[in-house]
Enzyme design. Structure first.
Site, short mmCIF file in Angstrom:
data_model
loop_
_atom_site.label_atom_id
_atom_site.label_comp_id
_atom_site.label_asym_id
_atom_site.label_seq_id
_atom_site.Cartn_x
_atom_site.Cartn_y
_atom_site.Cartn_z
N GLY A 216 48.25 56.85 57.94
CA GLY A 216 47.77 56.79 56.99
C GLY A 216 46.94 57.39 56.17
CG ASN A 217 46.27 56.63 52.13
OD1 ASN A 217 44.60 56.00 51.64
ND2 ASN A 217 47.37 56.37 52.02
CG HIS A 218 40.87 60.22 54.31
ND1 HIS A 218 40.96 60.23 55.46
CD2 HIS A 218 42.20 61.28 54.32
CE1 HIS A 218 40.44 61.12 56.49
NE2 HIS A 218 40.82 61.97 55.46
CB ALA B 112 46.14 55.08 48.78
#
Ligand code: CTP
Length: 400
Positions: free
Chosen positions: A208-210, A276
């Site tokens: 995943g990402n932030h 994102a």
């Protein structure tokens, strides 16, 4: 005055329900189309026959109709309406609206309505003054519902005070005034993506990402407040929308987001891809939890589809397409490359070099790079204000 306007009237159980016959007539005489939903307890105060005769439409009160138990589609009723007027609003229906309870047709329709909701409370003065009632009014007001305050006067109990439903003429005037408000993006369809995507490795792990989704959610709220009909396709995010007019579709992975966008993109006039999205996803997703075996491990990744690029290829002449670019170096050159490659009207650049911008922060500092070469620099602002700047730029393009 109200020609072409579709008004859904919701009547809950209160003595003031009898006054809705007069209100229905006022709407019909002004040219509106009216449909009525009655709660069971409202039937003690006004008959369905009176209302169906005056509104020239069947009256709805339960989830089914006819001997065969045909389903009354509350979702369709909610989508049909330009305005949902709930009058009288009893203390009980109010508390259920505040809680999201949907144990009758009126409440289920309220939860699925995508139009402005206007309520006219009616109750005894102590019920109205009770902190629980006042708190419930604050809650539904925060959800974006409009409240027509009750009048002071003699109540059914014989007591005198605030709680008497506004008169039919006052409710009519209030609704009429709402129809005259012309917001800059009234009725325009907007599609927004927000948040991260999670790419499953096995049943318990993902890549995943932030991204928090704050920017995309702020955009959804701002566009909805400007009158647009907003569909928000959101990756995993704990954020909640204060505005119940936004249609939120939750997705997890890049491919789910791609499919959801493909389903909704053609009806949108404005498309803003703020998510994102993962660029790579595991080639294979293990159906079992992967056990620790050797010292190192490799995961084969394959590229996801670039949603924005695909939409850019399918872009219709009347559509406005906006993308985001998050860059750490050669910011403007990279953003301009994305602007061209993805066939955008403009790209919102945020640089991770700026302090207090990017993932997780409430603030952002952006530049807008347009396809005509214009570049606008903005100060560090709250994401809500950044969303307003983006909306202003889109309104400028629409009016150009
Ligand atoms: N985007 C998308 N689908 C993807 C990847 C990106 O829709 N699979 C969109 C994002 O929502 C954003 C824009 O493309 O509006 C740019 O995203 P970004 O990650 O900055 O750029 P990429 O094109 O992925 O390029 P790179 O990661 O190489 O910088």
């Amino acid at each position: 005055m109200l020609e072409g306007k579709k008004i859904l009237l919701g009547i809950s159980g209160s003595i003031a329900a009898y006054k809705i016959a007069a209100l229905t007539r006022l709407f019909i005489k002004a040219g509106a189309e009216v449909k009525v939903i009655l709660t069971e307890s409202a039937k003690a105060f006004i008959t369905p026959l009176t209302l169906s005769t005056l509104s020239k439409n069947p009256v709805y009160s339960s989830f089914t109709k006819g001997d065969e138990g045909e389903w009354v589609n509350h979702v369709e009723l909610g989508i049909w309406a330009d305005f949902f007027v709930i009058a009288p609003l009893s203390a009980s229906t109010l508390s259920k609206m505040a809680q999201g309870n949907s144990d009758n047709l009126l409440l289920a329709t309220y939860l699925s309505a995508r139009c402005p909701v206007i309520v006219a409370p009616a109750m005894d003065l102590d019920m109205f003054a009770h902190p629980a009632t006042q708190k419930n009014l604050d809650i539904i007001s925060a959800y974006g519902n409009k409240i027509i305050p009750p009048n002071n006067g003699e109540l059914a109990s014989g007591l005198i005070g605030a709680g008497r439903m506004a008169e039919p003429e006052e409710i009519f005037d209030f609704v009429l005034a709402q129809t005259q408000i012309k917001l800059p993006l009234q009725g325009i369809e907007v599609l927004i993506t927000a948040g991260p995507t999670y790419e499953a490795i096995d049943p318990v792990r993902f890549i995943g990402n932030h991204s928090s989704g704050k920017m995309g959610f702020a955009l959804a709220e701002v566009f909805s407040n400007l009158g647009a009909r907003v569909t928000l396709i959101a990756g995993p995010s704990h954020l909640k929308l204060a505005n119940n007019l936004v249609q939120r579709i939750n997705v997890i992975s890049a491919s789910e987001m791609f499919n959801a966008v493909m389903q909704h993109h053609s009806k949108a006039k404005i498309l803003i891809m703020a998510a994102a999205v993962a660029d790579y996803t595991p080639a294979l997703v293990s159906s079992q939890k992967i056990k620790k075996s050797s010292d190192d491990m490799k995961i084969d990744l394959v590229q996801t589809k670039d949603i924005l690029k695909e939409i850019g290829k399918l872009k219709l002449p009347h559509q406005i397409l906006v993308g985001f670019a998050l860059e750490t170096d050669n910011e403007e050159a990279n953003a301009l490359k994305k602007l061209k490659e993805k066939n955008l009207d403009f790209i919102v650049l945020n640089s991770l070099k700026n302090e207090k911008t990017g993932f997780g922060y409430d603030t952002n500092q952006i530049q807008i790079l347009e396809k005509n070469g214009a570049i606008t620099h903005f100060d560090l602002k709250l994401k809500q204000q950044v969303a307003v700047d983006i909306a202003d730029k889109i309104i400028e393009l629409i009016n150009a």
